[in-house]
Design a protein around this motif. Structure first.
Motif, PDB file in Angstrom:
ATOM      1  N   PRO A   1      -3.650 -19.017   9.539  1.00 25.98           N
ATOM      2  CA  PRO A   1      -3.472 -20.957  10.143  1.00 25.98           C
ATOM      3  C   PRO A   1      -1.778 -20.105  10.344  1.00 25.98           C
ATOM      4  CG  PRO A   1      -4.789 -20.382   8.238  1.00 25.98           C
ATOM      5  CD  PRO A   1      -4.613 -18.998   8.844  1.00 25.98           C
ATOM      6  N   ALA A   2      -1.055 -18.743   9.608  1.00 30.70           N
ATOM      7  CA  ALA A   2      -0.213 -19.220   9.930  1.00 30.70           C
ATOM      8  C   ALA A   2       0.019 -18.871  11.244  1.00 30.70           C
ATOM      9  CB  ALA A   2       0.491 -18.831   8.854  1.00 30.70           C
ATOM     10  N   TRP A   3      -0.128 -18.138  11.457  1.00 30.09           N
ATOM     11  CA  TRP A   3       0.001 -17.518  13.154  1.00 30.09           C
ATOM     12  C   TRP A   3      -0.563 -18.235  14.205  1.00 30.09           C
ATOM     13  CZ3 TRP A   3      -3.921 -12.884  14.676  1.00 30.09           C
ATOM     14  CH2 TRP A   3      -3.202 -12.805  15.895  1.00 30.09           C
ATOM     15  N   ALA A   4      -1.262 -19.214  13.919  1.00 29.15           N
ATOM     16  CA  ALA A   4      -2.071 -20.768  14.334  1.00 29.15           C
ATOM     17  C   ALA A   4      -0.818 -21.843  15.044  1.00 29.15           C
ATOM     18  CB  ALA A   4      -2.726 -21.280  14.564  1.00 29.15           C
ATOM     19  N   VAL A   5       0.082 -21.804  13.269  1.00 31.32           N
ATOM     20  CA  VAL A   5       1.414 -22.904  13.731  1.00 31.32           C
ATOM     21  C   VAL A   5       2.662 -22.244  14.497  1.00 31.32           C
ATOM     22  CG1 VAL A   5       2.413 -24.256  12.113  1.00 31.32           C
ATOM     23  CG2 VAL A   5       0.384 -23.640  11.731  1.00 31.32           C
TER      24      VAL A   5
ATOM     25  N   ILE B   1       6.346 -21.535  18.821  1.00 33.69           N
ATOM     26  CA  ILE B   1       6.902 -21.202  19.952  1.00 33.69           C
ATOM     27  C   ILE B   1       6.453 -21.682  21.657  1.00 33.69           C
ATOM     28  CG2 ILE B   1       6.993 -18.453  21.068  1.00 33.69           C
ATOM     29  CD1 ILE B   1       7.015 -17.842  18.528  1.00 33.69           C
ATOM     30  N   PHE B   2       5.176 -21.674  21.401  1.00 30.03           N
ATOM     31  CA  PHE B   2       4.900 -22.714  23.205  1.00 30.03           C
ATOM     32  C   PHE B   2       5.278 -24.022  22.793  1.00 30.03           C
ATOM     33  CE2 PHE B   2       1.818 -24.882  24.565  1.00 30.03           C
ATOM     34  CZ  PHE B   2       1.242 -24.792  25.766  1.00 30.03           C
ATOM     35  N   ALA B   3       5.469 -24.551  22.023  1.00 28.03           N
ATOM     36  CA  ALA B   3       6.472 -25.894  22.627  1.00 28.03           C
ATOM     37  C   ALA B   3       7.446 -25.595  23.204  1.00 28.03           C
ATOM     38  CB  ALA B   3       6.326 -27.117  21.439  1.00 28.03           C
TER      39      ALA B   3
ATOM     40  N   HIS C   1       1.894 -18.802  28.752  1.00 30.92           N
ATOM     41  CA  HIS C   1       2.974 -19.577  27.611  1.00 30.92           C
ATOM     42  C   HIS C   1       2.176 -19.707  26.019  1.00 30.92           C
ATOM     43  CE1 HIS C   1       6.494 -19.830  29.577  1.00 30.92           C
ATOM     44  NE2 HIS C   1       5.925 -20.320  30.512  1.00 30.92           N
ATOM     45  N   GLN C   2       0.788 -19.411  25.848  1.00 32.10           N
ATOM     46  CA  GLN C   2      -0.167 -19.696  24.824  1.00 32.10           C
ATOM     47  C   GLN C   2       0.339 -18.233  24.118  1.00 32.10           C
ATOM     48  OE1 GLN C   2      -0.584 -21.158  22.041  1.00 32.10           O
ATOM     49  NE2 GLN C   2      -1.731 -23.482  23.457  1.00 32.10           N
ATOM     50  N   LEU C   3      -0.695 -16.809  25.192  1.00 34.85           N
ATOM     51  CA  LEU C   3      -0.839 -15.642  25.039  1.00 34.85           C
ATOM     52  C   LEU C   3       1.144 -15.555  24.233  1.00 34.85           C
ATOM     53  CD1 LEU C   3      -3.058 -14.346  27.267  1.00 34.85           C
ATOM     54  CD2 LEU C   3      -3.330 -14.550  25.703  1.00 34.85           C
ATOM     55  N   LEU C   4       1.999 -15.411  24.974  1.00 41.70           N
ATOM     56  CA  LEU C   4       3.457 -14.975  24.557  1.00 41.70           C
ATOM     57  C   LEU C   4       3.592 -15.175  23.614  1.00 41.70           C
ATOM     58  CD1 LEU C   4       5.937 -13.919  25.767  1.00 41.70           C
ATOM     59  CD2 LEU C   4       6.603 -16.315  26.638  1.00 41.70           C
TER      60      LEU C   4
ATOM     61  N   TRP D   1      14.423 -12.594  19.448  1.00 41.98           N
ATOM     62  CA  TRP D   1      13.287 -13.874  20.220  1.00 41.98           C
ATOM     63  C   TRP D   1      12.674 -14.515  19.807  1.00 41.98           C
ATOM     64  CZ3 TRP D   1      15.621 -14.616  25.060  1.00 41.98           C
ATOM     65  CH2 TRP D   1      14.597 -15.408  25.984  1.00 41.98           C
ATOM     66  N   ALA D   2      11.901 -13.733  19.232  1.00 40.65           N
ATOM     67  CA  ALA D   2      11.139 -14.962  18.443  1.00 40.65           C
ATOM     68  C   ALA D   2      11.202 -15.798  17.515  1.00 40.65           C
ATOM     69  CB  ALA D   2       9.824 -13.924  17.654  1.00 40.65           C
ATOM     70  N   PHE D   3      12.071 -15.055  16.615  1.00 39.09           N
ATOM     71  CA  PHE D   3      12.618 -16.590  15.805  1.00 39.09           C
ATOM     72  C   PHE D   3      13.551 -17.742  16.498  1.00 39.09           C
ATOM     73  CE2 PHE D   3      16.299 -17.015  13.000  1.00 39.09           C
ATOM     74  CZ  PHE D   3      15.657 -18.082  11.845  1.00 39.09           C
ATOM     75  N   VAL D   4      14.495 -17.418  17.426  1.00 39.83           N
ATOM     76  CA  VAL D   4      14.896 -18.311  18.190  1.00 39.83           C
ATOM     77  C   VAL D   4      14.276 -19.374  18.588  1.00 39.83           C
ATOM     78  CG1 VAL D   4      16.726 -18.739  19.976  1.00 39.83           C
ATOM     79  CG2 VAL D   4      17.437 -16.659  18.164  1.00 39.83           C
ATOM     80  N   ARG D   5      13.089 -18.691  19.520  1.00 41.03           N
ATOM     81  CA  ARG D   5      11.997 -19.585  20.309  1.00 41.03           C
ATOM     82  C   ARG D   5      11.480 -20.056  18.964  1.00 41.03           C
ATOM     83  NH1 ARG D   5      12.463 -21.036  25.015  1.00 41.03           N
ATOM     84  NH2 ARG D   5      12.875 -19.057  26.971  1.00 41.03           N
ATOM     85  N   LEU D   6      11.076 -20.072  18.369  1.00 38.71           N
ATOM     86  CA  LEU D   6      10.229 -20.610  17.531  1.00 38.71           C
ATOM     87  C   LEU D   6      11.258 -22.058  16.540  1.00 38.71           C
ATOM     88  CD1 LEU D   6       7.916 -21.218  15.478  1.00 38.71           C
ATOM     89  CD2 LEU D   6       9.365 -19.678  13.609  1.00 38.71           C
TER      90      LEU D   6
END
Length: 275
Positions: free
Chosen positions: A43-47, A52-54, A92-95, A247-252
């Motif tokens: 669930p956390a991975w999906a959220v 990030i996708f948004a 973008h979903q995969l990324l 990059w992942a943190f800022v994208r989130l």
């Protein structure tokens, strides 16, 4: 305090409250017990992936819209056909899912000192966002200003965060790996506390990658003939891992703001349609 100041504080809290909620959620995830974290991994991975996708999909659509507006007539039906379809969504979903997995795993391995850097980066992002909003309001079409500001935020905040994380990783104590074979270093220092779960597998993989970069940098000066190559491998791994995490943190964070903005527009559009 006057009503004007209260209104300003409420507006600021509404605009920047997503930072508090997002960082608090990430901190909660990082402090969960291994068993609970493994149950909540999917669930956390999906959220996290959808957040990030948004943000990334909004930026991609903004770039595509600007490109189409430059070359196509406003009446052309190709605007609708080229604005972004299933392939763009899938990419973008995969990324987003890849970055979310990296972020969630790394958060559980961070030393406490790193959280101070993450909180500072979140505060800097909020301050920079407020500044850019004020500047963009005088020059950018109102409908596109929030998305443009979010896009402009990513690179400066992510680069600064990656630099700070790299310096912190070099400053914090490291395991002593000089003279050890690579396999021996992994056997000694990779933790098995998370057990044989899916989350435990990803955590051990992240630990092995971190130990590899430290092993390469520490042993570069002691192994004749391959010192430069080892040092290069170590530095590349360090820069790549810290940059990907930043990059992942800022994208989130940007994605959380994009979702907040999208949800806040829906009631307004509904009221306009009913009127």
């Amino acid at each position: 305090m006057s009503e004007r100041h209260l209104a300003a504080w409420r507006h600021t809290l509404y605009r920047q409250g997503y930072l508090v909620l997002t960082v608090a959620g990430l901190l909660t995830w990082a402090r969960l017990q291994p068993g609970t974290a493994n149950v909540l991994l999917l669930p956390a991975w999906a959220v996290a992936g959808q957040l990030i996708f948004a943000g990334s999909f909004e930026a991609a659509r903004l770039r595509r819209r600007a490109w189409l507006g430059q070359y196509l007539l406003a009446s052309s039906p190709w605007h609708r056909r080229l604005r972004g379809g299933p392939l763009m969504v899938l990419r973008h979903q995969l990324l987003g899912l890849l970055l979310a997995l990296l972020l969630l795993v790394q958060l559980r391995l961070l030393p406490s000192a790193t959280w101070a850097v993450l909180v500072m980066a979140a505060l800097m992002q909020g301050a920079l966002q407020t500044f850019l909003h004020r500047r963009a309001a005088r020059h950018v079409v109102a409908a596109y200003a929030p998305a443009l500001v979010r896009r402009l935020l990513v690179w400066p905040v992510a680069v600064l965060l990656a630099l700070l994380l790299t310096l912190l990783a070099l400053w914090l104590p490291q395991p002593y790996l000089i003279g050890l074979a690579w396999e021996e270093a992994l056997v000694r220092h990779v933790s098995t506390a998370a057990g044989g779960t899916l989350l435990g597998f990803f955590e051990r993989l992240a630990q092995a990658l971190e130990l590899t970069q430290y092993w390469a940098m520490q042993n570069a000066v002691t192994r004749s003939g391959i010192g430069e190559g080892l040092a290069l491998v170590g530095w590349l791994l360090l820069l790549l891992t810290q940059s990907a995490f930043a990059w992942a943190f800022v994208r989130l964070l940007v994605g959380a703001d994009a979702l907040r903005s999208r949800l806040s527009r829906r009631p307004e559009s509904g009221r306009e349609e009913s009127a």
